[in-house]
Scaffold this motif. Structure first.
Motif, short mmCIF file in Angstrom:
data_model
loop_
_atom_site.label_atom_id
_atom_site.label_comp_id
_atom_site.label_asym_id
_atom_site.label_seq_id
_atom_site.Cartn_x
_atom_site.Cartn_y
_atom_site.Cartn_z
N ASN A 1 0.84 -1.19 0.00
CA ASN A 1 0.00 0.00 0.00
C ASN A 1 0.88 1.25 0.00
O ASN A 1 2.11 1.15 -0.06
N ARG A 2 0.26 2.42 0.07
CA ARG A 2 1.03 3.67 -0.04
C ARG A 2 1.97 3.86 1.16
O ARG A 2 3.05 4.41 1.01
N LYS A 3 1.56 3.39 2.32
CA LYS A 3 2.42 3.53 3.50
C LYS A 3 3.69 2.70 3.37
O LYS A 3 4.79 3.16 3.68
N THR A 4 3.54 1.47 2.90
CA THR A 4 4.73 0.65 2.70
C THR A 4 5.61 1.23 1.61
O THR A 4 6.84 1.14 1.69
N GLN A 5 4.99 1.85 0.60
CA GLN A 5 5.79 2.53 -0.43
C GLN A 5 6.59 3.68 0.18
O GLN A 5 7.75 3.91 -0.18
N GLY A 6 5.97 4.40 1.12
CA GLY A 6 6.69 5.47 1.81
C GLY A 6 7.89 4.96 2.57
O GLY A 6 8.98 5.55 2.53
N TYR A 7 7.71 3.83 3.26
CA TYR A 7 8.82 3.23 3.99
C TYR A 7 9.94 2.81 3.03
O TYR A 7 11.13 2.98 3.32
N LEU A 8 9.56 2.25 1.92
CA LEU A 8 10.57 1.83 0.93
C LEU A 8 11.32 3.02 0.37
O LEU A 8 12.53 2.92 0.09
N ILE A 9 10.64 4.14 0.18
CA ILE A 9 11.32 5.36 -0.29
C ILE A 9 12.35 5.82 0.73
O ILE A 9 13.49 6.18 0.39
N VAL A 10 11.97 5.78 2.03
CA VAL A 10 12.92 6.14 3.09
C VAL A 10 14.13 5.21 3.07
O VAL A 10 15.29 5.66 3.16
N VAL A 11 13.89 3.91 2.94
CA VAL A 11 14.99 2.94 2.88
C VAL A 11 15.86 3.22 1.66
O VAL A 11 17.10 3.19 1.75
N LEU A 12 15.24 3.51 0.52
CA LEU A 12 16.00 3.77 -0.69
C LEU A 12 16.90 5.00 -0.53
O LEU A 12 18.08 4.97 -0.90
N ILE A 13 16.35 6.08 0.02
CA ILE A 13 17.15 7.30 0.23
C ILE A 13 18.30 7.02 1.19
O ILE A 13 19.45 7.40 0.96
N SER A 14 17.98 6.33 2.28
CA SER A 14 19.00 6.01 3.28
C SER A 14 20.12 5.16 2.68
O SER A 14 21.31 5.43 2.90
N MET A 15 19.76 4.12 1.94
CA MET A 15 20.77 3.24 1.36
C MET A 15 21.59 3.96 0.29
O MET A 15 22.80 3.75 0.18
N LEU A 16 20.92 4.81 -0.49
CA LEU A 16 21.63 5.57 -1.52
C LEU A 16 22.72 6.44 -0.90
O LEU A 16 23.85 6.51 -1.41
N LEU A 17 22.39 7.07 0.22
CA LEU A 17 23.38 7.90 0.92
C LEU A 17 24.45 7.03 1.58
O LEU A 17 25.64 7.37 1.54
N ALA A 18 24.04 5.93 2.19
CA ALA A 18 24.99 5.08 2.92
C ALA A 18 26.01 4.43 1.99
O ALA A 18 27.17 4.25 2.37
N PHE A 19 25.61 4.08 0.77
CA PHE A 19 26.55 3.46 -0.17
C PHE A 19 27.63 4.44 -0.61
O PHE A 19 28.71 4.02 -1.02
N GLY A 20 27.38 5.74 -0.51
CA GLY A 20 28.41 6.73 -0.76
C GLY A 20 29.16 6.53 -2.06
O GLY A 20 28.58 6.52 -3.14
N GLY A 21 30.46 6.34 -1.95
CA GLY A 21 31.31 6.17 -3.13
C GLY A 21 31.01 4.92 -3.93
O GLY A 21 31.47 4.78 -5.07
N ASN A 22 30.26 3.98 -3.36
CA ASN A 22 29.86 2.77 -4.08
C ASN A 22 28.53 2.95 -4.82
O ASN A 22 27.98 1.98 -5.34
N LEU B 1 26.40 5.14 -7.84
CA LEU B 1 26.61 5.94 -9.05
C LEU B 1 26.11 7.37 -8.87
O LEU B 1 26.56 8.29 -9.56
N PHE B 2 25.19 7.58 -7.92
CA PHE B 2 24.56 8.88 -7.77
C PHE B 2 25.28 9.79 -6.78
O PHE B 2 25.08 11.00 -6.80
N TYR B 3 26.10 9.21 -5.90
CA TYR B 3 26.68 10.01 -4.83
C TYR B 3 27.56 11.17 -5.33
O TYR B 3 27.52 12.25 -4.75
#
Length: 731
Positions: free
Chosen positions: A293-314, A316-318
């Motif tokens: 549902n939309r709430k779980t999608q919101g949680y996944l977006i938070v996880v995606l943003i967090s992981m994108l930042l945490a991967f840092g130099g690993n 492609l977007f950092y």
């Protein structure tokens, strides 16, 4: 730890957090507000540096109770607060008590919090996150701006803890959720966009208004620090999370990075010693995310943003985030941003627990199928555990043959134990869930058994990822410290830069533990509570100009280095390497037996006296104007630089021409009879000198220049000049 007999000393606690707190508590006890620390880096703003937490709410207890008790209890209590706040947040979202307990326990005892207890500024900020979300979104649901003001106060506590990056991520995500409320709230529980934005603006007004007392000095320091122009990209991506590291959610320290030497330490993620959560939180989270549902999608977006930042130099977007996104070029160690992924999994596990329990109670078709799968999986894991336990030696030999041991992994015995541990707990989870799905009479007790097992799992997996020393041992002095403190006069000490990172070979000679060795070396940071002046100290926000001077000493040529040491009032140099310049005299060496030539040549900790060290303050007759950074570098590292004869200035003082006066009043320190410069009072944030001179000269002080200092000469205001790049002078 509760008794106070031992003190938390894991990694950064020893130098970055314990000594500054000891120092400012001493200052407050003597009636002085700790604006300035004169004992590091020729002076540095202490209050403006967030890490000491001078006005953090819990810091008031340092002024009431014994220091070592308060230091330990603050760390321990904040683990409890993290659990309590998470429990409240889950209950506010209509989760059951058991579900709230699941989320609280996983967050409280999970590897992330255990790891960041040694980065105290992060711990003291992270734990406020669940309370911040609770208060902020309760205000949105109730459409009551008083809750927005309350969220502002919680945000202030989070900021005063010192974790700026935590505030940056959390406040940014909340703004995203204000714009897209379905990410956090159920349909129909939020007001219109204008009211949501007003809610956020009220939060910002309270936060910035109340935190200004700390925020403004912090921002001022930021202008002069190394972070002002951003850190180099290679530093910004140090300790980026790698996709292979994700397995450490299930098996702590699989790769043994901490045991593979200094190179592996910096090349791989070592900011988090553990972020173990175990299999149960991910299994339960699956029930939450399968709703789609939309709430779980919101949680996944938070996880995606967090992981994108945490991967840092690993990632492609950092590089693009680093280049274009506000403030991203100021942070180091991207792995720290995995915090929001951990927090999202903790909450999702609680919600998943309730969903699973509901489906079991309703005896849905899905539960019947799921129970069979659980039975099969649990049986498979039990068989695997039995095989590994029966054939330990063969399993270890196979792991060694496949290269699953040092140097590319942790010791195979450690990893095998962790694999078996994971298999054992996972099989027990499967069994308990299967029994709960099939046994109506015992459901209640089986669910509580799951909670107990989960608690044991995360607690015992992470509980020894901390270091501690006897309080008496940590507080004790050392022979080298005692020697320095016994010497008369006001002077600075410097640990020779290459000695800074030398450990193993020294320990072989000295036969001491790491803490005693650090004290003997007077590792930057240690000695602050004894008010030993050190020319270099551990600072996250060191002034960029001062770091440049230190780098001259660290990487420069011999003669300019000696000149700079003289100017810095460095009377004693601590080194494990023999120093054979005529102006350095070996005066102390803390080793058993006589100070023989053979011992001097070994990597023993030696103290050398600099016979040419200049006083802390002296008179200078000449000045030269430096128009840019290159001029400064050329002048200070050149053979003609004589700090006792001339000062280097950014611009000519009013009413004084450096060219006209070049030779008129030149002279060495105390060059004229009856000239006098002496300190009559020296406090952390003020000092007084008595100066007697017969011609107009510069009073040079090897104290770091910083705005906010004021000076008077004979009771009249005087301008403080920035001299010799980052120091002070009066005319």
């Amino acid at each position: 730890m509760l008794s106070g007999e031992y003190l938390f000393t894991e990694r950064d606690l020893t130098a970055f957090f314990l000594p500054p707190r000891q120092f400012w508590v001493q200052e407050m006890a003597s009636g002085t507000f700790p604006l300035w620390n004169p004992y590091f880096n020729s002076g540095h703003p202490l209050f403006a540096t967030l890490q000491p937490g001078v006005i953090y709410p819990f810091s008031v207890f340092y002024l009431i109770f014994p220091f070592h008790h308060v230091f330990n209890y603050i760390i321990i209590v904040h683990f409890a607060l993290g659990g309590i706040f998470t429990f409240w947040l889950m209950r506010a979202q209509n989760a059951s008590r058991e579900a709230a307990y699941v989320s609280a326990v996983v967050f409280m005892f999970g590897g992330y919090l255990m790891s960041v207890h040694n980065v105290l500024s992060t711990l003291l900020s992270v734990i406020w996150t669940p309370l911040f979300f609770l208060v902020f979104f309760a205000g949105l649901v109730k459409n009551d701006l008083r809750w927005a003001a309350g969220a502002g106060l919680v945000g202030v506590a989070m900021f005063l803890g010192g974790g700026v990056e935590v505030c940056y991520l959390v406040f940014g995500l909340v703004l995203l959720m204000v714009l897209f409320p379905w990410m956090a709230l159920d349909e129909g529980r939020w007001p219109p966009l204008k009211k949501r934005l007003l809610h956020y603006l009220v939060f910002c007004a309270v936060f910035f208004g109340v935190s200004a007392v700390q925020l403004i000095p912090f921002l001022e320091l930021g202008r002069f620090s190394l972070r002002a122009s951003g850190v180099p990209y290679y530093q910004a991506v140090t300790w980026s999370l790698h996709p292979r590291d994700l397995i450490e959610f299930f098996t702590p320290d699989l790769y043994g990075y901490r045991n593979r030497g200094i190179k592996a330490y910096w090349e791989n993620q070592n900011w988090l010693k553990t972020f173990y959560l175990g299999s149960a939180p991910f299994l339960l989270s699956w029930f939450f995310f399968r709703q789609r549902n939309r709430k779980t999608q919101g949680y996944l977006i938070v996880v995606l943003i967090s992981m994108l930042l945490a991967f840092g130099g690993n990632s492609l977007f950092y590089p693009y985030l680093f280049e274009y996104f506000p403030f991203m070029d100021k942070w180091r160690y991207p792995v720290k941003f995995i915090f929001m992924t951990v927090f999202a999994v903790c909450l999702a596990a609680g919600f998943g627990y309730d969903l699973l329990k509901k489906e079991i109670q309703n005896q849905s078709r899905f539960v019947a199928r799921f129970a069979r799968y659980l039975l099969m999986a649990g049986a498979g894991f039990m068989i695997l555990f039995g095989v590994l336990s029966s054939y330990d030696n063969q399993a270890l030999a196979a792991m060694d043959a496949w290269g699953w041991t040092t140097p590319d992994f942790n010791d195979s015995k450690v990893n095998l134990f962790n694999f078996k541990r994971l298999i054992c707990f996972t099989s027990l989870y499967c069994l308990l869930f299967f029994l709960a799905a099939k046994n109506n009479a015992g459901k209640k007790y089986l669910f509580w058994a799951v909670l107990a097992l989960l608690t044991l799992d995360v607690f015992f997996a992470n509980h020894r990822f901390y270091d501690f020393k006897k309080t008496e041992q940590f507080m004790a002095s050392s022979s080298n410290m005692d020697f320095i403190l016994s010497q008369p006069g006001r002077f600075r000490v410097l640990l020779e830069p290459h000695t800074l990172t030398t450990y193993e070979e020294i320990m072989v000679v000295h036969g001491k533990n790491v803490l005693d060795l650090l004290k003997d070396k007077m590792q930057p940071g240690l000695g602050l509570e004894r008010k030993i002046f050190q020319a270099w100290g551990p600072q996250v926000t060191v002034q960029s100009r001062y770091k440049t001077v230190y780098d001259f000493i660290r990487y420069g040529q011999a003669r300019p280095i000696i000149t700079l040491l003289n100017m810095l009032n460095v009377k004693y140099l601590i080194s494990v390497f023999p120093i054979k310049y005529s102006n350095f005299k070996l005066v102390h060496m803390n080793v058993p037996g006589e100070m023989t030539e053979a011992l001097v040549e070994k990597k023993t900790v030696k103290i050398y006296e600099n016979l040419e060290a200049l006083p802390r303050a002296f008179l200078v007759g000449e000045c030269r104007v430096m128009s840019n950074l290159k001029n400064y570098i050329d002048a200070m590292t050149g053979p003609d630089f004589q700090p006792e004869r001339h000062v280097l200035l950014d611009e000519e003082p009013k009413g004084f021409s450096c060219e006209e006066k070049k030779n008129a009043a030149a002279g060495n320190v105390g060059g004229e009879l009856n000239e006098l410069v002496e300190f009559t009072d020296y406090q952390s944030a003020s000092f007084e000198l008595k100066v007697k001179n017969h011609a107009r000269k510069f009073l040079f002080l090897s104290e770091a220049y910083y705005p906010g200092w004021k000076a008077t000469v004979d009771g009249r205001p005087a301008e403080i000049l920035r001299a010799n790049f980052v120091f002070r002078a009066l005319l």
